[in-house]
Design an enzyme around this catalytic site. Sequence first.
Site, short mmCIF file in Angstrom:
data_model
loop_
_atom_site.label_atom_id
_atom_site.label_comp_id
_atom_site.label_asym_id
_atom_site.label_seq_id
_atom_site.Cartn_x
_atom_site.Cartn_y
_atom_site.Cartn_z
N GLU A 248 -42.08 68.32 -52.31
CA GLU A 248 -43.03 69.22 -52.96
C GLU A 248 -42.54 69.43 -54.39
O GLU A 248 -41.50 70.04 -54.60
CB GLU A 248 -43.10 70.53 -52.17
CG GLU A 248 -44.43 71.22 -52.30
CD GLU A 248 -44.38 72.38 -53.26
OE1 GLU A 248 -44.62 72.12 -54.48
OE2 GLU A 248 -44.09 73.49 -52.84
N CYS A 282 -44.55 76.70 -58.59
CA CYS A 282 -45.13 75.36 -58.78
C CYS A 282 -46.64 75.43 -58.75
O CYS A 282 -47.32 74.62 -59.39
CB CYS A 282 -44.59 74.40 -57.74
SG CYS A 282 -44.69 75.04 -56.08
#
Length: 523
Positions: A248, A282
């Site tokens: 990720e 993020c």
Amino acid sequence: MTGKLQRVPSVAAEDNGPRLEVHNPANGLVVGTVPNLSADDVAKMAAELRAAQPEWEELGPHGRARHLLNWLDWVVDNEDHLFGLVHREAGKSWGDAALELMVCMEMINFVTKNGAAFVKDESRRIHGPASFNKRLLVHRKPYQLVGVITPWNYPLGMPMMDVPGALMAGAAVLSKPSEVTPLAWAEAVRAWNEEIGAPRVLGCATGAGDTGRAVVEEVDYIQFTGSTKTGRAIGVRAAERLIPASLELGGKDAMVVFDDADVDRAVAGAVWGGFFNAGQSCIAVERVYVQDGLYQQFVDKLVAEVEKLRVGHDAQGEFSADYGAMATDNQMAIVEGQVADARDKGARVLTGGKRSERGLFYPPTVLVDVDHTMSCMRDETFGPLLPVMRFSTADEAIDLANDSPYGLSGSVWTASVERGRQLGNRIDTGGMNVNNALANVFQIPLPMGGWKQSGLGHRFGGPNMVQKYMKQQAMVTERLRLKGEIYWYPYVLKKSRAVDRVLRLTGLHDWRRRLGRAPKPSS
Ligand code: ADP
């Protein structure tokens, strides 16, 4: 607590080796120290975890759930201590730090409630008459040792997104928190091993990049969250070792606001999505596109709301600041560099735009007159900047949103949910929200992962949250005891022809071919 040594956080770390200091970025004070583990230390820890794993797997999902729930109880009973560490090691506002408790609860509750169903054998229907005598099962077995490497932005919340799923699968876990913020997680792992009577199947390898590299060498599966650069290096090494990797990585999430959107909700969403945790997520909103007709109203309201935000490192339990410090000098340099680059190329700063004199604080900043030549619109910021750009048509907005190497998530804001969904489908990202920001990351039944340079694989996704940490064994058994299969040796003309006829009759979709009467192609 300042300067106090953390106790050995892991199952095998030496207490007398080299240590890393952890500083509060809001005031520079030392919050604590942790062991800086060598590759040998990591290998030793991995061996101990492997030795403990069979007993953990043997416990079964209900037994494992009991330990996970005891751990959650410990986290809640010690929340001031634990989230105090999060607050100080990351220099967060107390509100941002305290929200990480929600992640611990959500993740542990989800896997303990559903784990037994996720790990059990699963029967599958046969495909086609040739398999009439077969019984099909998917049997799952955990990878023995799962590595979980995490960054600094959510010291406790981030490992909690992956570790409970791997433990519920029956794996042992070798975790590696960021060297910038290892304290709260190291303490949670210490509690697992020393406070709640759980088998010692959770290790914490504290250290920097070299320690992370050593973790990748030891494990059977690697779950990584962090930068695209490091993720790529880990993916390459995982491929060489032939172990699965779930990555990720970075993002540059776009928020697309159409003329018919509820402007107040969109502005509030932009403020939350852009500035939560000082923009250090993020999935933060990193660029905003607003349609012509709403543009000026949106920008005016956005600036007014942004100027109400309170930036600071408030006292524990106080909730008097909205967001806190940037975690590192490096992050501050990226934000300052992007603002300088945007200004040089003609952008205007409507509010913010200059770091505070003391501590690593950067004010919430709104930029306009931006375009895609500027780094604030192209490169990941991970900071409190909201660049806003105007567009005219839906096609133009989609093109702008897709003009990025990243594809993590994003949002579309419009009065029509159906239109929002259709436009959202045209944006190349692993997650999408209509009239919300960041919301997809809290939906555990849905997969969370990035497209393009934002990652490989996904976390969550209902059963996947646990099953990704398990190997699948395809198990075939016979319903009736027959002497053999008709297609086994020896091949005999009559029998083989009969098999061939039955195969065609049951396996083709038009009668001519079923009966072997289709014309042969002329050569
Ligand atoms: P950031 O935390 O700034 O996003 P990274 O992606 O480099 O930066 O770091 C995320 C995590 O990966 C941290 O725990 C870090 O120590 C670890 N790490 C850094 N380099 C490596 C590497 N080569 N292999 C494994 N882990 C690494």
